[in-house]
Design a protein around this motif. Structure first.
Motif, PDB file in Angstrom:
ATOM      1  N   GLU A 156      18.431  -0.129   3.035  1.00  7.82           N
ATOM      2  CA  GLU A 156      18.681  -1.091   2.683  1.00  7.82           C
ATOM      3  C   GLU A 156      19.891  -2.278   2.857  1.00  7.82           C
ATOM      4  O   GLU A 156      19.503  -3.587   2.848  1.00  7.82           O
ATOM      5  CB  GLU A 156      19.358  -0.665   0.649  1.00  7.82           C
ATOM      6  CG  GLU A 156      17.931   0.447   0.428  1.00  7.82           C
ATOM      7  CD  GLU A 156      18.390   0.968  -0.489  1.00  7.82           C
ATOM      8  OE1 GLU A 156      17.952   1.495  -0.921  1.00  7.82           O
ATOM      9  OE2 GLU A 156      19.268   0.820  -1.169  1.00  7.82           O
ATOM     10  N   TYR A 159      18.157  -4.707   6.052  1.00  6.15           N
ATOM     11  CA  TYR A 159      17.059  -5.875   5.487  1.00  6.15           C
ATOM     12  C   TYR A 159      17.701  -7.127   4.308  1.00  6.15           C
ATOM     13  O   TYR A 159      17.218  -7.992   4.905  1.00  6.15           O
ATOM     14  CB  TYR A 159      15.823  -5.022   3.964  1.00  6.15           C
ATOM     15  CG  TYR A 159      15.482  -5.683   3.416  1.00  6.15           C
ATOM     16  CD1 TYR A 159      14.161  -6.468   3.746  1.00  6.15           C
ATOM     17  CD2 TYR A 159      14.956  -6.161   2.621  1.00  6.15           C
ATOM     18  CE1 TYR A 159      13.493  -7.501   3.366  1.00  6.15           C
ATOM     19  CE2 TYR A 159      14.814  -7.199   1.436  1.00  6.15           C
ATOM     20  CZ  TYR A 159      13.461  -7.360   2.589  1.00  6.15           C
ATOM     21  OH  TYR A 159      12.896  -8.907   2.001  1.00  6.15           O
ATOM     22  N   SER A 169      20.227  -8.129  -3.857  1.00  6.75           N
ATOM     23  CA  SER A 169      19.901  -6.680  -3.590  1.00  6.75           C
ATOM     24  C   SER A 169      20.754  -6.084  -4.080  1.00  6.75           C
ATOM     25  O   SER A 169      20.023  -5.595  -5.488  1.00  6.75           O
ATOM     26  CB  SER A 169      20.024  -6.106  -2.619  1.00  6.75           C
ATOM     27  OG  SER A 169      19.400  -6.413  -1.539  1.00  6.75           O
ATOM     28  N   ARG A 188      13.645  -3.342  -1.421  1.00  5.87           N
ATOM     29  CA  ARG A 188      13.308  -3.697  -0.725  1.00  5.87           C
ATOM     30  C   ARG A 188      11.617  -4.569  -1.084  1.00  5.87           C
ATOM     31  O   ARG A 188      11.329  -2.931  -1.897  1.00  5.87           O
ATOM     32  CB  ARG A 188      13.534  -2.891   0.281  1.00  5.87           C
ATOM     33  CG  ARG A 188      14.961  -3.506   1.780  1.00  5.87           C
ATOM     34  CD  ARG A 188      15.039  -2.118   2.374  1.00  5.87           C
ATOM     35  NE  ARG A 188      14.474  -1.147   2.132  1.00  5.87           N
ATOM     36  CZ  ARG A 188      13.763  -0.040   3.094  1.00  5.87           C
ATOM     37  NH1 ARG A 188      13.262  -0.543   4.448  1.00  5.87           N
ATOM     38  NH2 ARG A 188      13.283   1.248   2.515  1.00  5.87           N
ATOM     39  N   ALA A 192       8.434  -4.142   3.316  1.00  4.04           N
ATOM     40  CA  ALA A 192       9.529  -3.759   4.250  1.00  4.04           C
ATOM     41  C   ALA A 192       9.600  -2.186   4.171  1.00  4.04           C
ATOM     42  O   ALA A 192      10.389  -1.845   5.001  1.00  4.04           O
ATOM     43  CB  ALA A 192      10.689  -4.391   3.185  1.00  4.04           C
TER      44      ALA A 192
END
Length: 195
Positions: A156, A159, A169, A188, A192
């Protein structure tokens, strides 16, 4: 000996590209100029700072900071070590960053809960781990109400850093935790998650 001010000065020279390279070095366990865990702590804070968040770098809370001014004490003992604070999008987040090779068990989450008990109720905890979390740690995080502790894994983090969406996020994780009580939600996109 490298001081906190030295680490802060160093990390604040890192732009986006340098931070991506630094993240790879952390993942490769190749950060010889940084004390254990310090590279990861400062990296996380700088990632949010580059996206416009206000941050506070790691600091200690002394016993003399929390005792009553009417009590006599000469103790300057560190009673809490805070890995940092992130302020963004209406959220106030205490940060715990753990760069270990084994998945994190319940201890860092229990520690975060205790730190949150001494703060305003709107403060949330965020635990970042390079190695993920054990099932008991994830379960404990679900049952900390009224405290909230969000869990971030290495994939995470990668990304969000690569996409420039650390703040977005964080907000998505926060909203899912509010709506579904899921502190380890992976923000994500589905495509992904298969990489």
């Amino acid at each position: 000996m490298t001081t906190a001010a030295d680490y802060q000065s160093r990390i604040e020279t890192y732009g986006y590209e340098e931070l991506l390279q630094f993240w790879q070095s952390i993942q490769d366990r190749n950060t010889p100029d940084w004390a254990p865990d310090k590279a990861f702590e400062y990296f996380i804070l700088r990632a949010f700072q580059l996206e416009g968040a206000d941050i506070t770098y790691p600091y200690g809370v002394q016993l003399s900071d929390i005792t009553s001014p009417y009590e006599f004490t000469s103790a300057h003992q560190t009673v809490e070590q805070i890995d940092g604070v992130v302020y963004c999008d209406g959220l106030t987040c205490l940060i715990e960053a753990k760069d270990q090779t084994e998945p994190l068990n319940v201890e860092p989450i229990a520690k975060m809960r205790n730190q949150l008990l001494r703060r305003h109720a709107s403060t949330i905890g965020v635990v970042f781990s390079c190695s993920g979390f054990t099932p008991p740690a994830s379960i404990l995080a679900q049952y900390l109400s009224p405290q909230m502790v969000l869990l971030w894994s290495e994939k995470e983090i990668t990304y969000a850093l690569e996409q420039g969406c650390m703040r977005q996020s964080l907000l998505k994780k926060y909203r899912v935790c509010i709506e579904k009580g899921k502190p380890d939600y992976d923000p994500r996109p589905e495509e992904a998650k298969t990489l």
